[in-house]
Enzyme design. Structure first.
Site, PDB file in Angstrom:
ATOM      1  N   ARG A 161      -3.027   6.972   1.658  1.00 15.44           N
ATOM      2  CA  ARG A 161      -3.450   8.192   2.355  1.00 15.44           C
ATOM      3  C   ARG A 161      -2.388   8.824   3.240  1.00 15.44           C
ATOM      4  O   ARG A 161      -2.560   9.956   3.686  1.00 15.44           O
ATOM      5  CB  ARG A 161      -4.696   7.892   3.189  1.00 15.44           C
ATOM      6  N   TYR A 182     -15.232 -11.125   0.598  1.00 17.17           N
ATOM      7  CA  TYR A 182     -15.870  -9.810   0.441  1.00 17.17           C
ATOM      8  C   TYR A 182     -17.131  -9.909  -0.408  1.00 17.17           C
ATOM      9  O   TYR A 182     -18.119  -9.214  -0.163  1.00 17.17           O
ATOM     10  CB  TYR A 182     -14.891  -8.819  -0.209  1.00 17.17           C
ATOM     11  N   ARG A 236       0.828  -1.224   0.000  1.00 13.26           N
ATOM     12  CA  ARG A 236       0.000   0.000   0.000  1.00 13.26           C
ATOM     13  C   ARG A 236       0.856   1.267   0.000  1.00 13.26           C
ATOM     14  O   ARG A 236       0.499   2.251   0.660  1.00 13.26           O
ATOM     15  CB  ARG A 236      -0.939   0.028   1.207  1.00 13.26           C
ATOM     16  N   ARG A 291      -6.408  11.841  -5.185  1.00 10.31           N
ATOM     17  CA  ARG A 291      -7.620  11.091  -4.830  1.00 10.31           C
ATOM     18  C   ARG A 291      -8.833  12.029  -4.817  1.00 10.31           C
ATOM     19  O   ARG A 291      -9.898  11.685  -5.313  1.00 10.31           O
ATOM     20  CB  ARG A 291      -7.397  10.450  -3.459  1.00 10.31           C
ATOM     21  N   ASP A 313      -7.154  -2.089  -6.814  1.00  6.57           N
ATOM     22  CA  ASP A 313      -7.626  -2.747  -5.596  1.00  6.57           C
ATOM     23  C   ASP A 313      -8.032  -4.170  -5.951  1.00  6.57           C
ATOM     24  O   ASP A 313      -8.412  -4.447  -7.092  1.00  6.57           O
ATOM     25  CB  ASP A 313      -8.820  -1.994  -4.994  1.00  6.57           C
TER      26      ASP A 313
END
Ligand code: CP3
Length: 356
Positions: free
Chosen positions: A41, A163, A37, A50, A87
């Site tokens: 952020r 998921y 990652r 973003r 992702d």
């Protein structure tokens, strides 16, 4: 006379980037470093791009912006590998399941409710969605220096299925486990579909320029032994067999997070070239059991990188010392946290580079 090129020798020569040399089984000093990652952020430039993109999936599907955020951590820190910004949940999205990301909440999917919902997933839709990510890969490869390889990736079928069934991350992914016990036939059909689509997706990323791939099985650790064999090992092996046939020179990293005592069975049975090690895996297992089988990657606690200071210096040193003579790729045991100070990442890169 045998005129076939000796690939193993070529891979180990100095013209091969350190990251690929480590994955070929060489103890590289200092070890190559990248961070799971690494675009994210904790970087102000990521947050700025973003915000411009609108939604998270718009960012993943806009090649110019996805390529830009992929390159941001390379420019800032000079990591030894880059990973395409995307992702693992683009696969269910491409199959026609609704996927959204809301700030601070994580992903939300319209949960699959029954076997009929699995049958409605539509692999014929995936090509046009994956095309955008292949274009991102091409753009990144055109911009990267030759000695920084790009990693392509996908989620492992088990983790993606968890998921798809729960519609979100849950503490133990009970909904998918329950489904697999109650209706193993439809669950197997979902896993088979994901094997097929994920293998094609990784292959497409390789054709577009990725020089290694990683399969993220973030929820491998919640399964009992027999289920681990069936839903983690077998699907990974099926994907890797296909990649070996079509792209024999491209290394594969498996990341069966939380697999514990099953880590070496995973490596032995799947034939991965590298294995991502989570934070809880003992360093002695990485060194003594796994590093004789393949390159070992990861293990540093992401919270140690948040803490910095003496703890960071000590824990990074422990990994570097233990794995000095082994094929080692320095990384965290899981993704970098948004609150991580940039200065700590800079310190870590300097610490790793000084160890050589
Ligand atoms: O490593 C990289 O820089 C490449 C990008 C990458 C992302 N997700 C971007 C992302 C990769 C490799 C992933 C993998 C991924 N995604 C996994 C496997 C690895 C892991 O962390 O266990 C999983 C389980 C997901 C699913 C997912 N995506 C979750 C659970 C979340 C929410 C958690 C969070 O950090 O917000 C995401 C969102 C996501 N994927 C973000 C990023 C940068 C944050 C979203 C944002 O920017 O708003």
């Amino acid at each position: 006379m045998d005129i076939a090129p000796d690939r193993s020798a070529a891979r180990k020569s100095d013209t091969v980037p350190p990251f690929l040399r480590a994955l070929a089984g060489v103890a590289v000093s200092p070890p190559p470093i990248w961070i799971m990652r690494q675009a994210g952020r904790y970087l102000p430039e990521y947050r700025e791009t973003r915000a411009r993109a609108g939604s998270f999936l718009d960012l993943c599907y806009t090649p110019a912006l996805a390529a830009e955020v992929t390159l941001q951590p390379i420019r800032r820190f000079g990591f030894d590998a880059s990973i395409v910004f995307s992702d693992i949940l683009v696969v269910p999205d491409a199959l026609g399941q609704s996927v959204t990301f809301h700030e601070g909440e994580g992903p939300r999917l319209a949960p699959l409710e029954n076997a009929a919902a699995i049958a409605r997933l539509d692999p014929s839709r995936t090509a046009s969605v994956f095309e955008r990510i292949y274009e991102t890969v091409e753009r990144i490869c055109a911009a990267l220096p030759a000695d920084i390889p790009l990693i392509g990736f996908c989620g492992a079928p088990w983790t993606v299925a968890t998921y798809m069934i729960a519609g979100r991350g849950t503490p133990d992914q009970a909904p998918a486990r329950l489904w697999s016990y109650r209706d193993p036939i439809s669950f197997q059909a979902l896993i088979d579909l994901l094997v097929e689509v994920s293998a094609g997706y990784l292959s497409g990323q390789i054709r577009a320029g990725a020089r290694a791939v990683q399969i993220f099985d973030s929820w491998a650790g919640v399964l009992p032994d027999a289920e681990f064999e069936r839903w983690v090992i077998r699907p990974a092996r099926a994907i890797i067999e296909r990649l070996c046939r079509d792209h024999p020179d491209v290394p594969v990293i498996g990341f069966p997070r939380g697999a514990g005592a099953n880590y070496s069975a995973f490596v032995n049975a799947t034939g991965v070239n590298g294995v991502g090690c989570d934070t809880a895996l003992p360093l002695s297992v990485m060194r003594d059991e796994l590093s004789p089988l393949c390159a070992v990657q990861g293990n540093l606690d992401p919270l140690v990188l948040v803490a910095g200071g003496e703890a960071l210096d000590r824990e990074a040193g422990r990994l570097l010392d233990a794995l000095r003579q082994r094929p080692h790729v320095f990384n965290l045991g899981h993704g970098i946290l948004p609150e991580t100070p940039i200065a700590h990442v800079e310190k870590l890169v300097a610490r790793v580079r000084q160890s050589g």
